[in-house]
Write a protein that holds these residues in place. Structure first.
Motif, PDB file in Angstrom:
ATOM      1  N   THR A  81       0.859  -1.175   0.000  1.00 29.77           N
ATOM      2  CA  THR A  81       0.000   0.000   0.000  1.00 29.77           C
ATOM      3  C   THR A  81       0.895   1.225   0.000  1.00 29.77           C
ATOM      4  OG1 THR A  81      -1.731  -1.177   1.201  1.00 29.77           O
ATOM      5  CG2 THR A  81      -1.836   1.233   1.224  1.00 29.77           C
ATOM      6  N   SER A 107      -2.531   5.806  -1.081  1.00 30.30           N
ATOM      7  CA  SER A 107      -3.578   4.784  -0.911  1.00 30.30           C
ATOM      8  C   SER A 107      -3.786   3.893  -2.129  1.00 30.30           C
ATOM      9  CB  SER A 107      -4.914   5.413  -0.483  1.00 30.30           C
ATOM     10  OG  SER A 107      -4.750   6.051   0.759  1.00 30.30           O
ATOM     11  N   LYS A 139      -2.066   0.900  -4.714  1.00 28.74           N
ATOM     12  CA  LYS A 139      -1.294  -0.298  -4.396  1.00 28.74           C
ATOM     13  C   LYS A 139      -0.317  -0.645  -5.508  1.00 28.74           C
ATOM     14  CE  LYS A 139      -4.769  -2.450  -1.449  1.00 28.74           C
ATOM     15  NZ  LYS A 139      -4.226  -1.904  -0.236  1.00 28.74           N
TER      16      LYS A 139
END
Length: 144
Positions: A101, A105, A107
């Protein structure tokens, strides 16, 4: 409007650095010209990226980072066991964290290590035993 990958690069490196530092308990550097003469340390070296599919609203990019793990050479019977143990810990850490992460926010996924090169040659580090891998990960970004 395209995704700004400069920030994604930073976010990928910060997430990797944080994950590795928490487990390995040694200095971890991610600057191009960072040097150290510590007994043991890790360098993350950005190598490039490859653009994948692009649509009107998203694109993905695969990031390539070399990981170099440095050990000051020692002349004793336990050195090989120590190096191989530390290498195994780092490999397991990456294997167990295939998704990172990032600070924004999003990935980075499919985080994987390539083949391990033991005793890699690195200029100006003749006193070190260096282990090297290429790490790849993929990031999906919005273009809207």
């Amino acid at each position: 409007m395209a995704v700004t990958y400069k920030n994604v690069w930073k976010n990928v490196l910060v997430a990797l650095k944080s994950k590795i530092k928490a487990e390995m308990k040694c200095p971890v550097f991610s600057n191009f010209d960072e040097t150290s003469k510590a007994n043991q340390f890790i360098r993350l070296i950005p190598q490039g990226s490859e653009q994948g599919d692009v649509t009107k609203f998203s694109e993905h990019r695969t990031f390539n980072v070399d990981i170099q793990y440095y050990f000051m050479k020692r002349n004793n019977a336990q050195f090989q066991d120590y190096v191989l143990n530390q290498v195994s810990i780092l490999e397991a850490l990456i294997h167990d964290n295939i998704t990172l992460t990032l600070a924004d926010s999003t990935k980075a996924v499919n985080v994987t290590l390539g083949d391990l090169e033991l005793n890699a040659e690195v200029e100006d580090y003749d006193d070190y035993f260096v282990c090297e891998w290429n790490l790849t990960c993929t990031h999906f970004g919005n273009t809207a």
